[in-house]
Enzyme design. Sequence first.
Site, PDB file in Angstrom:
ATOM      1  N   GLU A 196       0.817  -1.220   0.000  1.00 29.46           N
ATOM      2  CA  GLU A 196       0.000   0.000   0.000  1.00 29.46           C
ATOM      3  C   GLU A 196       0.851   1.271   0.000  1.00 29.46           C
ATOM      4  O   GLU A 196       0.634   2.187   0.809  1.00 29.46           O
ATOM      5  CB  GLU A 196      -0.996  -0.031   1.174  1.00 29.46           C
ATOM      6  CG  GLU A 196      -1.859  -1.285   1.138  1.00 29.46           C
ATOM      7  CD  GLU A 196      -2.844  -1.406   2.288  1.00 29.46           C
ATOM      8  OE1 GLU A 196      -2.921  -0.493   3.120  1.00 29.46           O
ATOM      9  OE2 GLU A 196      -3.552  -2.428   2.336  1.00 29.46           O
ATOM     10  N   GLU A 251      -5.182 -10.915  -1.571  1.00 25.93           N
ATOM     11  CA  GLU A 251      -6.021 -10.754  -0.363  1.00 25.93           C
ATOM     12  C   GLU A 251      -7.508 -10.795  -0.701  1.00 25.93           C
ATOM     13  O   GLU A 251      -8.312 -10.049  -0.129  1.00 25.93           O
ATOM     14  CB  GLU A 251      -5.697  -9.424   0.340  1.00 25.93           C
ATOM     15  CG  GLU A 251      -4.249  -9.231   0.687  1.00 25.93           C
ATOM     16  CD  GLU A 251      -3.965  -7.978   1.518  1.00 25.93           C
ATOM     17  OE1 GLU A 251      -4.902  -7.375   2.075  1.00 25.93           O
ATOM     18  OE2 GLU A 251      -2.783  -7.599   1.598  1.00 25.93           O
TER      19      GLU A 251
END
Length: 363
Positions: free
Chosen positions: A159, A274
């Site tokens: 991220e 994910e």
Amino acid sequence: MTQFGPTRRTMIAGALAGSGLLARDPSARAAPGGPARIESVRATYGAAVRGDALANDPAYAQALAERCRLIVPEGSLKWPVIRPNRDTFDFADADRIAAFASRLGIGLRGHTLAWYGAMPAWTDAITSRAEAERVLTQHIERVVSRYAGLITSWDVVNEAVPDDPAAAGDLRPFVWSNTLGADYIPIAFRAAAAADPAARLVLNEYDLEYVGARFESRRAALLRIARRLVESGVPLHAIGLQAHLFADRRIDRDGLQAFLREIRAMNLDVLVTELDVIDASLPGDVETRDRRVAETARTFLAAVHEVVPPSAILTWGISDRYTWVPTYFTRSDGLPNRPLPLDASMRPKPLMAVLEDFTRSAA
Ligand code: G3I
């Protein structure tokens, strides 16, 4: 990757019995039927694992053992767990997960070495460039070398891109970007490669798949970061698409596929790291909801697969019994969320059937 046949069931029985995690004899489970699979184009299926649940919930351990060819600790390798303070490295939780994977011949991924989302408070005191580089590099060397040969793929940087790079720039502010600027990314990748030259190193990112200016600008920002790394010879091997999918957002098939073509042009692999489906806005009716969840995942996976078959597809958890989703996306009708392939009683849902179309599971 090891091929798992009937011997795997024997291994599961042995390993789980030895660890006190066996609920019942897994060999009693019917062999799955269905048409022969074209193995070569299928991704390896895996799931994120919680260390505490693995230690205390035999049905959960058994579901993972039976279905996953790959697991990744959901939290056990994050900084707050491993580095409760500056001088301590605590690997107990991660070691338990690694031992479970190792006993069963399941592959292991690592998550994550540089992420703003979970940093212990003591790192707030790091303000100089030299200290930041030393602490980050030493952490990565110590953690990656401990699991070298066992963890074969790492989410090195997670991220990196802010929620809306059009407003905030390409780089999310946190301790490493604040002290090292954009250099923290190549520093992290180079440290990981030095600690385990064979590991596949991944830049992992969320919110890349939808229609809208924010998502377009997130894809563009990630491409800029990846391109800079590749052009300067940084050991980056793959892009991880987190794929926390929102059932009420529209997937931008064209935008996502154009992005993936750029990734391929850089000779990078793609993983889905994910996957789950956030069902907070879907109808309460379980059958409808599970169908919509499965359709959302299929739309996304089909769009990805048309451009680049991912090397692995991992869901963020395997059962609705353990999921991060209600922390942020509780349903207003009070019903439990159902974002994952097995329900809270470990029964497969339509999402599992979708995953089976795209992956090779251990089952
Ligand atoms: O360990 C304690 C437990 O003892 C206590 O009973 C419980 C009470 O709330 O808290 C437990 O720790 C929590 C842990 O999840 C449980 O697994 C932490 O407070 C909580 O912060 C932690 O949240 C995790 C979050 O990342 C932050 O690390 C989520 O489980 C995990 O799913 C989530 O994962 C992130 C990925 O790393 C990056 N991408 C997004 C994804 C979802 O947010």
